[in-house]
Design an enzyme around this catalytic site. Structure first.
Site, PDB file in Angstrom:
ATOM      1  N   CYS A   1      58.906  -6.951  13.840  1.00  0.00           N
ATOM      2  CA  CYS A   1      58.166  -6.246  12.792  1.00  0.00           C
ATOM      3  C   CYS A   1      56.670  -6.226  13.135  1.00  0.00           C
ATOM      4  CB  CYS A   1      58.465  -6.878  11.441  1.00  0.00           C
ATOM      5  SG  CYS A   1      58.096  -5.811  10.027  1.00  0.00           S
TER       6      CYS A   1
ATOM      7  N   HIS B   1      64.727  -7.643  11.340  1.00  0.00           N
ATOM      8  CA  HIS B   1      64.458  -9.081  11.328  1.00  0.00           C
ATOM      9  C   HIS B   1      65.714  -9.893  11.640  1.00  0.00           C
ATOM     10  CE1 HIS B   1      60.357  -9.165   9.488  1.00  0.00           C
ATOM     11  NE2 HIS B   1      60.723  -7.977   9.057  1.00  0.00           N
TER      12      HIS B   1
ATOM     13  N   GLU C   1      65.833 -12.950  12.486  1.00  0.00           N
ATOM     14  CA  GLU C   1      65.663 -14.316  11.970  1.00  0.00           C
ATOM     15  C   GLU C   1      66.083 -14.435  10.510  1.00  0.00           C
ATOM     16  OE1 GLU C   1      61.915 -12.277  10.659  1.00  0.00           O
ATOM     17  OE2 GLU C   1      63.278 -12.163  12.375  1.00  0.00           O
TER      18      GLU C   1
END
Length: 227
Positions: free
Chosen positions: A86, A194, A196
């Protein structure tokens, strides 16, 4: 394996990235603040999402000049895995580690939802745990994720297999539905979604964890080969 999570003023996904490595992957990880000047002793570098320096001027434009960035570039040039997610992707673009640029989402609205990604290239240090052509579900959260490059750059990336992830749907107006790209060497990945945030069954999705296990597996293979 030891990971560095770079923290800029305005980073807000640094804790998520830290959790993905420490609790999801089970490897050593430390925060490294933007004021530091060395990444010696780290095997991989992670640039998290957020709004570095408030996204003033444009996303990543100020963070690109942080004291830590020469060390990030040095790590990339040394062949270490460097992942920008991002805002981290935007910083990698601004620093010249990846080609292209980001624009505002085509509908000028912030997007925050799960999206389907196509694994376009599973022959990288970041994607070897996925299957070629596999579809995965990963969250996005961005206002400036509309990736753009000229046609010549796009053709070069196609030829070099630098396009790693594409959206399976209209998301932000990104050229050719590009969601993630690598440099020519293949050790620097920038992506808007994302991974994560998709490493924990408690959140209902672990499909992002394979990206981090890919990094670890390839590092172990490289370590065994060179030691």
């Amino acid at each position: 394996m030891k990971f560095a999570v770079i923290v800029f003023p305005g980073s807000n996904c640094d804790a998520d990235m830290y959790h993905a490595i420490k609790d999801g992957l089970g490897e050593e990880v430390e925060y490294v603040f933007h004021t530091e000047t060395s990444l010696d002793g780290y095997d991989a570098v992670l640039l998290p999402g957020g709004f570095s320096h408030g996204d003033y001027l444009r996303s990543g434009a100020i963070a690109r000049f942080a004291p830590i960035m020469p060390a990030v570039i040095e790590a990339a040039n040394a062949g270490k895995p460097v992942l920008g997610v991002c805002n981290g992707f935007q910083i990698l673009l601004e620093s010249g580690l990846l080609p292209g640029a980001m624009k505002r989402n085509i509908d000028l609205k912030f997007i925050c939802r799960n999206v389907e990604l196509l694994v376009e290239n599973n022959e990288t240090v970041f994607t070897s745990s996925y299957n070629q052509g596999e579809t995965i579900l990963i969250p996005v959260a961005h206002g400036e994720g509309n990736y753009e490059c000229d046609d010549e750059t796009y053709e070069q990336m196609l030829a070099n297999k630098q396009i790693v992830f594409r959206y399976n749907e209209h998301v932000n107006g990104s050229k050719a539905q590009i969601a993630g790209i690598v440099n020519e060497r293949g050790n620097v990945l920038g992506m808007m979604p994302h991974p994560e945030r998709a490493v924990d069954s408690l959140l209902g999705n672990q499909q992002g964890l394979a990206l981090f296990t890919s990094i670890l597996s390839n590092w172990r293979e490289s370590y065994v080969t060179t030691s």
